[in-house]
Design a protein around this motif. Sequence first.
Motif, short mmCIF file in Angstrom:
data_model
loop_
_atom_site.label_atom_id
_atom_site.label_comp_id
_atom_site.label_asym_id
_atom_site.label_seq_id
_atom_site.Cartn_x
_atom_site.Cartn_y
_atom_site.Cartn_z
N ARG A 155 4.16 3.21 -13.61
CA ARG A 155 4.39 2.72 -12.25
C ARG A 155 3.82 1.33 -11.97
N PRO A 156 2.55 1.08 -12.33
CA PRO A 156 2.03 -0.27 -12.04
C PRO A 156 2.84 -1.35 -12.75
N LEU A 187 5.95 -2.07 -10.91
CA LEU A 187 5.65 -2.91 -9.75
C LEU A 187 5.56 -4.37 -10.16
N SER A 243 3.47 2.11 -1.30
CA SER A 243 4.08 2.51 -2.57
C SER A 243 3.06 3.05 -3.56
N VAL A 244 1.76 2.90 -3.29
CA VAL A 244 0.76 3.47 -4.20
C VAL A 244 -0.06 4.58 -3.55
N ALA A 289 0.47 6.91 3.28
CA ALA A 289 1.50 5.88 3.26
C ALA A 289 2.24 5.87 4.59
N LEU A 337 0.81 -1.23 0.00
CA LEU A 337 0.00 0.00 0.00
C LEU A 337 0.84 1.28 0.00
#
Lengths: 318, 231, 608
Positions: free
Chosen positions: C172-173, C176, C93-94, C100, C91
């Motif tokens: 970004r995704p 990941l 990191s998003v 965060a 979590l």
Amino acid sequence: MAGMTRRRGAYALRRLVRFAVALGVLMVASFAMIHLIPGDPVRASLGPAAPYELVEARRAALGLDQPLPAQFLGYVGGVLTGEFGTSFLTGERVGDVIAARLPTTLTLALAATAVALLVAVPLGMWAGVRTENGRRRGTEAAFTSVTGTAVAVPEFLYSIALVAVFAIGLGWFPPAGRAGPESYVLPVVALAIGPAAMIARMCRVETLRVLGTEYVRLARAKRLPSARLYVRHVLPGTLTATLTVCGLLLTALIAGSVIVEYVFAWPGLGQRIVESITQKDYPVAQGVILVYGVIVLTVNLLIDLALGALDPTSRLKE
Amino acid sequence: MIIEDLSVRFGAFTAVDGVTLPIPPGSAVGLVGESGSGKSTLARAVAGLVPYTGRIEGARRVQMVFQDPYASLDPRMTVGASIGEGLRGLGRDARRREVARLLDLVALPADLAGRYPRELSGGQRQRVAIARALGARPELLIADEITSALDVSVQGAVLNLVRTLRAELGLSMLFISHNLAVVRYVCDVIAVMREGRLVETGPAEEVVAEPRHDYTRALLAAVPRLTGERG
Amino acid sequence: MMRTPSAWIGVSLVALMVVLAVIGPPIWGEAAERIDPGAVLQGASAAHPLGTDNLGRDLLARVLVAGRLSLALALLATLAGGLAGVVLGALPSVLPRRAARLVTATVNTLVAFPGLLLAMFIAVIAGLGARGAVLGIAAAVAPGVARLTQTLAASVAGRDYVAAARLLGVPRPLILVRHVLPNIAEPLILNLAQAMGGALLGLAGMSFLGLGVQPPAYDWGRLLFDGFSRIYVTPVVALGPAVAVALAGIGFNLLGDALARAAARTRAAGAAPAGAAPAPADPGEPDPDAVLEVRDLTVAFPGGLTPVRGVSLTLRPGEIVGLVGESGSGKSLTAAAIGGLVPYPGVVRAGALRLCGRDARTMPDRELGTALAMVFQDPMASLNPALRVGGQLAEVATVHLGASRAEAARRAVDRLGHVRIPDPERRARQHPHELSGGMRQRAVIAMGLMGTPRLIVADEPTTALDVTVQRQILTLLREVTAETGAATLFISHDIAVVGELCDRVVVMYAGRVVEELPVAELAGGAAHPYTRALVASVPGMDTDRSRPLAGIPGRPPAPGGIGPGCAFAPRCPVATSRCTAERPPLAPYAPEPGASTAHKVACWEAAA
């Protein structure tokens, strides 16, 4: 130097603030616990046959008939003045229960910590020195499998085994209760074996790490006698990690003490919390869990502060 | 392109302090400085990897080659996959051809595409990293200490490659190194950085021959020389 | 992975548990439920090896059947806790920065709480029973997994290859999924395997306390709960479930250990005996003028690796000799061998290893500790961070010279001042982290000056330093050598530094000396193609910018992959068939009669 002191102070302050916040969250959590129980906790506790009046009286005593914010304020105010409510089962004040039993639990946990450290730190260092750079693979294998096995066996099995062999079988120690010094032996041993194995393993790994550092190489190049080399140059380097693990360990020990107390009928908090959960004696459960939580947070705070004082270089950045 | 009044702050610490540095098209600008001078932070800011204040104009496509060839390639991706990551809008065959072309450009055999980074030497990895950056057709290539982690006998070949690529592709470069001799050899312009600021900028030969700033002089005097006089 | 007996035991125990979980209930299920009013609460007997319970049911059968529930609940708790943990750990990191940080702080606090406490908290809310216990143990597993996920993801996200992917415009995704998750999956799965063992024990503990599985269902913990109440009368009834829990716990733990070791193991050499080195040559008579005399030095490691093969060196008083080579050339091991610091399992052999005419290997520590000074590469790492600088110097005097503490402390301050550390009294009282890198390296040199050094071995002492500081340290080394009359062996990969500092240069390649020459001849008169290429491949301040540097193709050979001939032959531009077949000896080199006799080279093609 002034900058260093200031940074150290700032670090301690940050830790204290974090401690305070965590304490607040813990209060909310222990307060919420009762409210998260599905249905009516009082009815659940007293059973379906209890008369309506009794249930209502209990609810009023707990303050459950008041609006939530008022209840929370009342709870916080109560905790701050040592007023945790009354046991459903015995009618004792929970504050009294805690005051009577907390010292017994702490004695057990601290004794076990001391025993674990005294045995494990020298053992781990010895094993590290003996098995440096992969020499004496036999010693290494024996050490890792023995400690690995010791870590993997839970406290309740140690407790049961110790009771079966030394109390029932040989009759050397009392099987239960807290009386003279001899009654401490079995619970302390049962509680200390697992953590001792864990510290010994960690200590060996740390010793190996420190032995591989350039500063130990330089100390060896100076041809220092080995006693001086190990005690003065290697030992301090392993302390940070040992202390960190100690924190984890002390809290784990406190949890482990619940089981050990149960097996040995040790008159501490642990025995009482098991009973309160099975009997749905919620005020006691709530109070004791809060106390355990505060102990955990305090231990962590103390360890953090000690680490900050010991090793300013690595801990202060973060 | 030009870097204008660029600053980078980490909390209370100012790593780069109001740097203005033009990078003319096709030129190689060398950034020298000692550890803590902020040169690598400046590079990362120009690449957009750390937040900064100030302006960077005229460089839309920036690529970077990093210092440690052992950390700059994903250990779980083949060389071909790493290089191919920046090639978008290509079919499978076109992509494979492009990867082969890029490998050839950095003087590596095309069959390296199927290998994993752990099978490559440091010099080979650095070439792969350069090929990956070139695949995105950068307007500016940033090279951050790309030879300092390599064996001495391999450094020369990587520097030669950088020079050839510049000549062939007309690349603009920001070349960062702590080694003045290397920067002098590769770059047209030398910018000397100290404690976050530029202390001197000028044509490479001029900065080396007639340094104006005391710090540049100190740096020059400290460069070890194979044939240097004994002090 | 299966190398050690403990790994075997772990795998076998876990396999046994899995088999038991599958076949237990169908085979012994009926026996476990059969109520026998005639055999209640019995101890061990032929019919019931572990006795019976209060309804006369066979306890052995019940233990064998209970395995399935114990394992299934543990698996369920591990999966639930693991999933929650991974989500919680990913979590930050998003999420936006503030949220965060909140998640991170929560996880950090929860990690500090022992699992059993969290489990009991959940059990209060969820009520007694398997559901509450599984939820509780899952809650106990989750924070640890979350913390691990967070740490691992943060470390991968900081790697250069992720930065490179960002620069290439990978969203970004996708970063990941493509870069972060594959690189953290292995340690994460490993951790879950270990967590499974913990969950099993945790659930057993909960059931043992009466907080977990409730009758008529039973797991090992519940059987132990029942057995414990009878332990004073018939201890044997607690034996079955206790052994089962212990074996399961040990099995999972040993398996986790073995997996972790297998994952951490780099392709290390096996424990083969050290490669047989040829017997060292005759030591000969000691050279009366030499401070250091090394004859035919070989360092061998198991697996037939010999990183140093037959190195000979002679150093005279006041002389600075540079030992140059690339990583893997054996130069640092040569230095370690001289200092007696070759790590186990390395084996050092030498025809002679003499310090001032005496065998350094048998010299008493007291003498060696004061006659030999060593300086290492990283000044940040070579002083003990826990001890004061002055104390680290002073102990040389108290241990080897019999000085009193006060005397030693005074001498330490004096030596620190001697290497031009300003305000030495104050610095002596400080810890290493309060000194700059250059100052620490000075302090290490000062440490060598506590005694009366005859030999200074400096292994890349300036590599970690900035050029301006490097210059100061080089000057200091030269002064110290001149003043003490000691010999200095200066090891470096940087031929320019060596060329500037040293009187004589020894070039090593693949474990052997390939050339030995006076420094004046290094730039223009080197005879070995490797030395020449090394000199030409490093740009200097007057290198012609319009011409390419001389590169050396290929890479240095691996220590195991050296043929019978010259190790440099595969990369050498002038190599002949003789070079690959036959190794050239190190022989005097004199291009013209009467030239310097100090020049030696090992090359067939260079021989004049």
